[in-house]
Write a protein that holds these residues in place. Structure first.
Motif, PDB file in Angstrom:
ATOM      1  N   ILE A  74      43.887  37.738  44.344  1.00  0.00           N
ATOM      2  CA  ILE A  74      42.749  37.369  43.733  1.00  0.00           C
ATOM      3  C   ILE A  74      41.531  37.759  44.679  1.00  0.00           C
ATOM      4  O   ILE A  74      41.611  37.435  45.851  1.00  0.00           O
ATOM      5  N   GLU A  75      40.827  38.667  44.213  1.00  0.00           N
ATOM      6  CA  GLU A  75      39.710  38.973  45.253  1.00  0.00           C
ATOM      7  C   GLU A  75      38.721  38.373  45.014  1.00  0.00           C
ATOM      8  O   GLU A  75      38.048  38.202  43.705  1.00  0.00           O
ATOM      9  N   ARG A  76      37.878  37.854  45.952  1.00  0.00           N
ATOM     10  CA  ARG A  76      36.666  37.224  46.169  1.00  0.00           C
ATOM     11  C   ARG A  76      35.813  38.048  47.003  1.00  0.00           C
ATOM     12  O   ARG A  76      35.863  38.912  47.419  1.00  0.00           O
ATOM     13  N   GLU A  77      35.274  37.093  47.894  1.00  0.00           N
ATOM     14  CA  GLU A  77      34.102  37.630  48.925  1.00  0.00           C
ATOM     15  C   GLU A  77      34.453  37.621  50.312  1.00  0.00           C
ATOM     16  O   GLU A  77      33.789  38.041  51.226  1.00  0.00           O
ATOM     17  N   SER A  78      35.669  37.185  51.030  1.00  0.00           N
ATOM     18  CA  SER A  78      36.146  36.736  52.113  1.00  0.00           C
ATOM     19  C   SER A  78      36.631  38.293  52.821  1.00  0.00           C
ATOM     20  O   SER A  78      37.060  38.325  54.083  1.00  0.00           O
ATOM     21  N   VAL A  79      36.864  39.392  51.996  1.00  0.00           N
ATOM     22  CA  VAL A  79      37.320  40.534  52.396  1.00  0.00           C
ATOM     23  C   VAL A  79      36.331  41.553  52.177  1.00  0.00           C
ATOM     24  O   VAL A  79      35.845  41.837  51.115  1.00  0.00           O
ATOM     25  N   ARG A  80      36.094  42.427  53.307  1.00  0.00           N
ATOM     26  CA  ARG A  80      34.984  43.414  52.960  1.00  0.00           C
ATOM     27  C   ARG A  80      35.934  44.967  53.195  1.00  0.00           C
ATOM     28  O   ARG A  80      36.815  45.036  53.936  1.00  0.00           O
ATOM     29  N   ARG A  81      35.633  45.722  52.269  1.00  0.00           N
ATOM     30  CA  ARG A  81      36.091  47.262  52.347  1.00  0.00           C
ATOM     31  C   ARG A  81      35.475  47.977  53.306  1.00  0.00           C
ATOM     32  O   ARG A  81      34.120  47.989  53.592  1.00  0.00           O
ATOM     33  N   ARG A  82      36.255  48.486  54.394  1.00  0.00           N
ATOM     34  CA  ARG A  82      35.699  49.232  55.427  1.00  0.00           C
ATOM     35  C   ARG A  82      35.691  50.703  54.918  1.00  0.00           C
ATOM     36  O   ARG A  82      36.581  51.105  54.561  1.00  0.00           O
ATOM     37  N   VAL A  83      34.698  51.250  55.177  1.00  0.00           N
ATOM     38  CA  VAL A  83      34.400  52.785  54.667  1.00  0.00           C
ATOM     39  C   VAL A  83      34.969  53.593  55.733  1.00  0.00           C
ATOM     40  O   VAL A  83      34.783  53.478  56.633  1.00  0.00           O
ATOM     41  N   TYR A 123      47.330  45.159  50.793  1.00  0.00           N
ATOM     42  CA  TYR A 123      45.948  45.152  50.062  1.00  0.00           C
ATOM     43  C   TYR A 123      44.628  45.346  51.286  1.00  0.00           C
ATOM     44  O   TYR A 123      43.815  45.849  50.958  1.00  0.00           O
ATOM     45  N   LEU A 124      44.936  44.831  52.448  1.00  0.00           N
ATOM     46  CA  LEU A 124      44.224  44.820  53.292  1.00  0.00           C
ATOM     47  C   LEU A 124      44.040  46.219  54.013  1.00  0.00           C
ATOM     48  O   LEU A 124      43.030  46.595  54.116  1.00  0.00           O
ATOM     49  N   ILE A 125      45.356  46.878  54.161  1.00  0.00           N
ATOM     50  CA  ILE A 125      45.224  48.221  54.360  1.00  0.00           C
ATOM     51  C   ILE A 125      44.412  49.144  53.457  1.00  0.00           C
ATOM     52  O   ILE A 125      43.884  49.972  53.973  1.00  0.00           O
ATOM     53  N   ARG A 126      44.568  48.982  52.109  1.00  0.00           N
ATOM     54  CA  ARG A 126      43.933  49.770  51.080  1.00  0.00           C
ATOM     55  C   ARG A 126      42.529  49.283  51.159  1.00  0.00           C
ATOM     56  O   ARG A 126      41.576  50.247  50.551  1.00  0.00           O
ATOM     57  N   GLN A 127      41.963  48.300  51.845  1.00  0.00           N
ATOM     58  CA  GLN A 127      40.755  48.230  52.001  1.00  0.00           C
ATOM     59  C   GLN A 127      40.042  48.983  53.171  1.00  0.00           C
ATOM     60  O   GLN A 127      38.879  48.619  53.531  1.00  0.00           O
ATOM     61  N   GLY A 128      40.800  49.604  53.877  1.00  0.00           N
ATOM     62  CA  GLY A 128      40.406  50.353  54.964  1.00  0.00           C
ATOM     63  C   GLY A 128      40.859  49.469  56.454  1.00  0.00           C
ATOM     64  O   GLY A 128      40.289  49.969  57.431  1.00  0.00           O
ATOM     65  N   HIS A 129      41.534  48.688  56.365  1.00  0.00           N
ATOM     66  CA  HIS A 129      41.527  47.908  57.639  1.00  0.00           C
ATOM     67  C   HIS A 129      42.768  48.473  58.251  1.00  0.00           C
ATOM     68  O   HIS A 129      44.028  48.722  57.735  1.00  0.00           O
ATOM     69  N   GLU A 130      42.770  48.645  59.571  1.00  0.00           N
ATOM     70  CA  GLU A 130      44.140  48.939  60.259  1.00  0.00           C
ATOM     71  C   GLU A 130      44.417  47.972  61.465  1.00  0.00           C
ATOM     72  O   GLU A 130      45.588  47.870  61.773  1.00  0.00           O
ATOM     73  N   LYS A 131      43.564  47.171  62.003  1.00  0.00           N
ATOM     74  CA  LYS A 131      43.908  46.268  63.060  1.00  0.00           C
ATOM     75  C   LYS A 131      43.775  44.920  62.467  1.00  0.00           C
ATOM     76  O   LYS A 131      42.785  44.276  62.239  1.00  0.00           O
ATOM     77  N   ILE A 132      44.898  44.503  61.966  1.00  0.00           N
ATOM     78  CA  ILE A 132      45.190  43.198  61.302  1.00  0.00           C
ATOM     79  C   ILE A 132      45.960  42.148  62.067  1.00  0.00           C
ATOM     80  O   ILE A 132      47.065  42.389  62.570  1.00  0.00           O
ATOM     81  N   GLY A 133      45.503  40.952  62.271  1.00  0.00           N
ATOM     82  CA  GLY A 133      46.275  40.011  62.571  1.00  0.00           C
ATOM     83  C   GLY A 133      46.794  38.974  61.430  1.00  0.00           C
ATOM     84  O   GLY A 133      46.218  38.966  60.380  1.00  0.00           O
ATOM     85  N   ILE A 134      47.723  38.224  61.916  1.00  0.00           N
ATOM     86  CA  ILE A 134      48.238  37.352  60.928  1.00  0.00           C
ATOM     87  C   ILE A 134      48.394  35.914  61.734  1.00  0.00           C
ATOM     88  O   ILE A 134      48.895  35.610  62.790  1.00  0.00           O
ATOM     89  N   ILE A 135      47.756  34.739  60.851  1.00  0.00           N
ATOM     90  CA  ILE A 135      48.236  33.358  61.388  1.00  0.00           C
ATOM     91  C   ILE A 135      49.205  32.552  60.297  1.00  0.00           C
ATOM     92  O   ILE A 135      48.948  32.520  59.103  1.00  0.00           O
ATOM     93  N   SER A 136      50.162  32.464  61.113  1.00  0.00           N
ATOM     94  CA  SER A 136      51.452  31.858  60.249  1.00  0.00           C
ATOM     95  C   SER A 136      51.809  30.390  60.738  1.00  0.00           C
ATOM     96  O   SER A 136      51.096  29.927  61.379  1.00  0.00           O
ATOM     97  N   GLY A 137      52.655  29.981  59.901  1.00  0.00           N
ATOM     98  CA  GLY A 137      53.112  28.437  60.178  1.00  0.00           C
ATOM     99  C   GLY A 137      53.814  28.425  61.333  1.00  0.00           C
ATOM    100  O   GLY A 137      53.802  29.135  62.466  1.00  0.00           O
TER     101      GLY A 137
END
Length: 336
Positions: free
Chosen positions: A327-336, A171-185
């Protein structure tokens, strides 16, 4: 004076055994006698004694639930699903908070065994071999919720966490993000943390993005402060990231808090995505985009599966995997 089963039998002109059968196995009673008994019960306002019902079935109508952390908001919704299913089936619940402590869990199992519970739901934790030996020793019907066991034939209800981690990063990639991190348990927790992280890494690789594990993965815990502290470490080693996936909503809110306190705007500069879709996801600004798992249904289905196991000695499906969704809300922005 409260009416007794003897009073019902006398008014209906049947035996006490027939009254008992109408209450517990009505299909075994002839329709005319069944109607007479039901009419007598209604007229006398008779309420069968729970202990008497238990003696008939050799049950206490009580179930135990072993949970790792009652303060976690995820657990509240899960238990609500169990509670509703229990009430519909005339069972009561005993909730035991183990704090992920083996000795405490064994102590609670001893208590539940002494209380002669009819079954147990074990929540979230892995079933380690020594846990399994304890469960076997008490020989109480057991169902797993929000966890599973591939080693042992124990009925379970959960989601596919590895696929959910993949879907989140996709989902994040399809929003245009390529540099993505993860905070896991925890880096050793095999039920949620490891599979979601594995799905995340698989998603990066499948889209041809650099999957530098040391750089883009930060471990911690599942609470707000864990997310806050993990975000501070992640951004130091991955300063040019544009999106973060946290494997629990509470962790995501901790990450957002750290970013905002340090003048980094969410989602304008860094997007943040959570997991679970607990009620916390809508209690912040920006409202949290998240991977929703059906927490209430998970508890409800696990409890009903336990009742089936108690009633019939088996279940229709050993391992049940419920669907998740984004569930899409406001904390993810699509990168153009």
């Amino acid at each position: 004076m409260k009416p007794t089963i003897r009073d019902v039998a006398r008014l209906a002109k049947v035996s006490i055994t027939t009254v008992s059968r109408v209450m517990n196995n009505p299909e075994l009673v002839a329709p005319d006698k069944r109607e007479s008994v039901l009419t007598a019960i209604e007229k006398l306002k008779y309420q069968p004694n729970a202990l008497a019902r238990g003696l008939i079935h050799k049950r206490t109508q009580t179930l135990g639930v072993l949970i790792p952390d009652i303060s976690n908001v995820f657990m509240a919704e899960l238990i609500r699903g169990m509670e509703d299913a229990a009430r519909e089936n005339l069972f009561n619940l005993i909730i035991c908070n183990t704090d992920i402590d083996k000795e405490r869990m064994i102590s609670y199992l001893q208590v539940l065994n002494e209380k002669q519970v009819d079954g147990i739901v074990f929540v979230s934790e892995p079933v380690y071999p020594d846990y399994y030996e304890v469960f076997k020793r008490y020989d109480i019907p057991l169902v797993l919720a929000a966890t599973h066991s591939l080693e042992y034939e124990i009925p379970s209800v959960m989601i596919n966490n590895e696929q959910a981690g993949y879907d989140a990063v996709e989902y994040l990639i399809r929003q245009g993000h390529e540099k993505i991190g993860i905070i896991s348990g925890s880096s050793i927790e095999p039920i949620s943390s490891i599979p979601r992280t594995q799905g995340f890494m698989r998603g990066l690789r499948s889209y041809g993005l650099k999957a530098d594990f040391e750089k883009c993965v930060e471990y911690g815990g599942y609470l707000f402060q864990d997310g806050y502290e993990a975000m501070s470490r992640l951004i130091k080693k991955f300063p040019d990231l544009t999106a973060v996936f946290a494997v629990a909503d509470e962790m995501a809110l901790g990450a957002i808090s750290y970013l905002q306190e340090n003048g980094i705007r969410v989602p304008d500069e860094i997007s943040v995505m959570g997991f679970d879709n607990t009620r916390l996801a809508t209690m912040t600004w920006p409202k949290l985009t998240t991977v929703a798992q059906p927490i209430y249904e998970m508890g409800y289905r696990a409890l009903n599966k336990l009742i089936d196991l108690i009633e019939y000695g088996t279940v229709d499906e050993l391992r049940t995997y419920l669907p998740h969704e984004i569930i899409e809300r406001e904390s993810v922005r699509r990168r153009v």
